[in-house]
Scaffold this motif. Structure first.
Motif, mmCIF file in Angstrom:
data_model
loop_
_atom_site.group_PDB
_atom_site.id
_atom_site.type_symbol
_atom_site.label_atom_id
_atom_site.label_comp_id
_atom_site.label_asym_id
_atom_site.label_seq_id
_atom_site.Cartn_x
_atom_site.Cartn_y
_atom_site.Cartn_z
ATOM 1 N N ARG A 50 -2.800 -33.091 -5.697
ATOM 2 C CA ARG A 50 -2.037 -34.204 -5.105
ATOM 3 C C ARG A 50 -2.208 -35.520 -5.858
ATOM 4 N NH1 ARG A 50 -4.287 -34.223 0.726
ATOM 5 N NH2 ARG A 50 -3.563 -36.372 0.531
ATOM 6 N N VAL A 51 -3.202 -35.604 -6.753
ATOM 7 C CA VAL A 51 -3.512 -36.893 -7.388
ATOM 8 C C VAL A 51 -2.334 -37.418 -8.224
ATOM 9 C CG1 VAL A 51 -4.946 -38.009 -9.133
ATOM 10 C CG2 VAL A 51 -6.016 -36.590 -7.372
ATOM 11 N N VAL A 52 -1.793 -36.571 -9.091
ATOM 12 C CA VAL A 52 -0.652 -36.980 -9.917
ATOM 13 C C VAL A 52 0.628 -36.710 -9.130
ATOM 14 C CG1 VAL A 52 0.635 -36.534 -12.044
ATOM 15 C CG2 VAL A 52 -1.872 -36.542 -12.072
ATOM 16 N N LYS A 53 1.459 -37.730 -8.994
ATOM 17 C CA LYS A 53 2.668 -37.596 -8.171
ATOM 18 C C LYS A 53 3.891 -37.318 -9.045
ATOM 19 C CE LYS A 53 0.129 -39.185 -4.657
ATOM 20 N NZ LYS A 53 -1.356 -39.217 -4.762
ATOM 21 N N ASP A 54 4.879 -36.631 -8.475
ATOM 22 C CA ASP A 54 6.152 -36.482 -9.183
ATOM 23 C C ASP A 54 7.052 -37.667 -8.816
ATOM 24 O OD1 ASP A 54 7.477 -35.932 -6.732
ATOM 25 O OD2 ASP A 54 7.138 -33.779 -6.930
ATOM 26 N N GLU A 55 8.210 -37.756 -9.490
ATOM 27 C CA GLU A 55 9.044 -38.954 -9.298
ATOM 28 C C GLU A 55 9.614 -39.036 -7.886
ATOM 29 O OE1 GLU A 55 9.186 -41.700 -11.094
ATOM 30 O OE2 GLU A 55 7.799 -40.812 -12.534
ATOM 31 N N GLU A 56 9.817 -37.880 -7.257
ATOM 32 C CA GLU A 56 10.280 -37.861 -5.864
ATOM 33 C C GLU A 56 9.242 -38.518 -4.947
ATOM 34 O OE1 GLU A 56 13.191 -36.374 -4.971
ATOM 35 O OE2 GLU A 56 12.902 -36.813 -2.826
ATOM 36 N N GLU A 57 7.989 -38.170 -5.164
ATOM 37 C CA GLU A 57 6.914 -38.763 -4.361
ATOM 38 C C GLU A 57 6.798 -40.257 -4.625
ATOM 39 O OE1 GLU A 57 3.941 -35.682 -5.847
ATOM 40 O OE2 GLU A 57 3.300 -35.914 -3.762
ATOM 41 N N ILE A 58 6.901 -40.617 -5.909
ATOM 42 C CA ILE A 58 6.775 -42.042 -6.246
ATOM 43 C C ILE A 58 7.935 -42.816 -5.648
ATOM 44 C CG2 ILE A 58 6.817 -43.691 -8.174
ATOM 45 C CD1 ILE A 58 5.159 -41.612 -9.763
ATOM 46 N N SER A 59 9.107 -42.193 -5.566
ATOM 47 C CA SER A 59 10.219 -42.956 -4.992
ATOM 48 C C SER A 59 10.012 -43.144 -3.487
ATOM 49 C CB SER A 59 11.560 -42.329 -5.370
ATOM 50 O OG SER A 59 12.022 -41.509 -4.364
ATOM 51 N N CYS A 60 9.356 -42.210 -2.817
ATOM 52 C CA CYS A 60 9.010 -42.444 -1.403
ATOM 53 C C CYS A 60 8.015 -43.607 -1.290
ATOM 54 C CB CYS A 60 8.396 -41.191 -0.778
ATOM 55 S SG CYS A 60 9.571 -39.850 -0.544
ATOM 56 N N LEU A 61 7.038 -43.635 -2.181
ATOM 57 C CA LEU A 61 6.056 -44.729 -2.160
ATOM 58 C C LEU A 61 6.733 -46.069 -2.448
ATOM 59 C CD1 LEU A 61 3.092 -43.037 -4.035
ATOM 60 C CD2 LEU A 61 3.030 -43.952 -1.699
ATOM 61 N N ARG A 62 7.724 -46.040 -3.351
ATOM 62 C CA ARG A 62 8.415 -47.279 -3.702
ATOM 63 C C ARG A 62 9.161 -47.824 -2.486
ATOM 64 N NH1 ARG A 62 11.225 -45.272 -8.006
ATOM 65 N NH2 ARG A 62 9.535 -45.533 -9.509
#
Lengths: 368, 368
Positions: free
Chosen positions: A136-148
């Motif tokens: 889970r440490v390294v996120k994919d772009e889908e995850e990063i867009s949720c964080l954004r």
């Protein structure tokens, strides 16, 4: 998304097989959600030997906050009062001919572990360890867009609060208003209990809001975060109330700001966790603030608000690209108050512009 | 209060000694608070052989929500990054010459249990089981008065909501407004995540509020609770929106009301837990609602919102006087909605007037 979940489960299966277990039982809720797309309350995920199986005590609700189970995962709802889904999963593993089952010993209690052992005495119980947490440490772009999006929501909520009148309002009311605004702007809910500290309470990490009212001349520190599709961000800012900050306030603010900037600037792929911590910490240390510093400068965020890595003096490991972390140094002077500044950023290579700041509210010292 | 805490700790010590361990380690936060007066985050309590010792990762804050440590308990704050207080406590037990340590196996993870074992390999680890939870079941009048205040606060918050306009507002906003009102009226905070369900979502136990808006003709179910000095109560009501409820709504409401009344009326000292459950359940069963009923009719409340006893079909045991429980049957018809009615009551002997109702908001079917 289905392929994403399937690929994650495949990586866990590979780790298990390498460790000598063809079957794994995932019980930690954030890990279940990461691998299956949803984690209804108490649900556990059985992987390997036959289809992947999500066992739950009640049917998945399909609500936004809970996520939807990946369609490639079979869902089994236990009958009413059907007991612990983890025990039921061990039963299934035995029926499928498994000889060994890797479990999350850092999540299962001794009592549950023993219950699994008694229902399946021939099953060898191994330790899955933090295998899923590491994935889970390294996120994919889908995850990063949720964080954004989560960060945008938190910025909006904080921005609106700053436009309102603050003097005379209590820490508790300000915290509740921030949480309402998070939901107004589309959050599933707050990412953690919103912290608002004024006067002598300002600058304390994890301060629980009290009935103290904001007064002229106070520092006001706020730390909040939104959850969006399960992903949690964090932002913290400190303001001064009134027209002109005192000298000690400006000095302390500048110091914490310099420490936080040093931490942010050290976020590069390959940087050791402890070096990021040291970059921020030594700014505070060299100004004589060696006592009462928080145990860590920052931490990973994602499906949990406080996940790997830890940016702390004794942490082992190095940052990768696409790891979102907080950088949140602070100083609290007992009886007087203090300053904390907290951002969520994503580690990016310099060629991509360096660390991506998700929480963009200004870090100038605002006098409100 | 100091004597109260000392007496509670003495009872745990007696239980341990009877079980062959002179020393006990309490890790479950509500248990730590019950015995020591406060439970700063991560704190553990070591009992027996020398003074009682509260080990914490950070100093107690002394805030209302956290409680104040009993003065007869020694407090030790671990140094920064000092590791797990439970492991440090095992170290102290060994230094004090303990041969055996009773731990809460239903709370400790396998990993923490193993860490305690490695730091103290000669210490025999026994199981304290639910000894503290069992002590917590019967409340003293001080505890009941905290619950009574918590219930008053929840009644006030709910009463104010009913006076406002509801049509067009979302479940999430109503839930947040209720939580704000709880704090307005002096709660430490909500006792659990407030549940608001409208239309097809009404009547679902533990429903997480969504963006659905209240419409004319809807059932609206609300379940909320306040925490006061650590003690948590619960109230749930169902209303109908608009001038005149439909026939099926009146019928369903009357049925759940009858079931809830039957449950309440069976709350007497000496009544078996399962008989209270059956009293409510058979009213619903006999009307043909056998599917989708909740697994239990009610549960104990106190420092946790869901504690012993369980009022459920397979529960073993009998009610004592001074045990606060919820009685909360409900029926949910998929696609249409449903009704839940939930009170917190204290079991009292008939000579004292029978069960004491803490949550006094009317249970008439209000059309709002």
């Amino acid at each position: 998304m289905a392929e994403v979940y399937a690929a994650r489960r495949e990586r866990v299966r590979e780790r298990c097989t390498a460790g000598g277990s063809a079957t794994a039982l995932v019980t930690r809720p954030a890990n279940v959600r990461y691998l299956a797309g949803a984690a209804p309350r108490g649900a556990v995920l059985l992987l390997g030997r036959g289809e992947d199986l999500l066992l739950c005590g009640s049917p998945p609700s399909g609500e936004a906050g809970e996520g939807r189970p990946d369609e490639a995962v079979a869902v089994r709802v236990l009958p009413r009062a059907g007991g612990d889904p983890a025990v039921a999963a061990a039963d299934v593993a035995v029926a499928r001919g498994a000889e060994s089952l890797a479990v999350e010993e850092h999540h299962l209690t001794v009592t549950r572990h023993r219950a699994i052992g008694s229902v399946a005495p021939r099953l060898r119980l191994a330790d899955l360890g933090g295998a899923v947490e590491q994935l889970r440490v390294v996120k994919d772009e889908e995850e990063i867009s949720c964080l954004r999006i989560a960060a945008e929501i938190a910025d909006q909520a904080l921005g609106e609060l700053l436009e309102s009148i603050l003097v005379g309002r209590t820490e508790r009311h300000l915290a509740l208003e921030l949480e309402r605004r998070l939901v107004d702007h589309g959050a599933d809910g707050p990412a953690f209990a919103t912290s608002v500290g004024t006067g002598p309470n300002s600058g304390r990490r994890g301060h629980r809001p009290t009935d103290r009212r904001v007064e002229e001349g106070d520092f006001l520190s706020v730390c909040l975060g939104a959850t969006y599709r399960g992903y949690r961000c964090e932002i913290g800012r400190t303001f001064v109330i009134g027209t002109s900050p005192a000298g000690w306030q400006i000095e302390l603010y500048d110091l914490v700001f310099a420490a936080q900037r040093a931490g942010r600037e050290s976020l590069t792929p390959g940087a050791a966790y402890r070096d990021v911590d040291r970059a921020a910490r030594q700014v505070l240390d060299s100004a004589g603030h060696t006592e009462g510093l928080p145990p860590m400068t920052g931490h990973g965020v994602g499906l949990e608000i406080d996940e790997d890595p830890q940016l702390a003096p004794a942490a082992m490991g190095k940052l990768d690209a696409c790891v979102p972390v907080t950088v949140e140094p602070g100083v609290h002077l007992p009886g007087r108050g203090g300053v904390r500044i907290d951002d969520t950023l994503v580690v990016r290579p310099e060629a991509d512009g360096g660390p991506e700041l998700l929480t963009i509210t200004t870090k100038e010292l605002l006098a409100l």
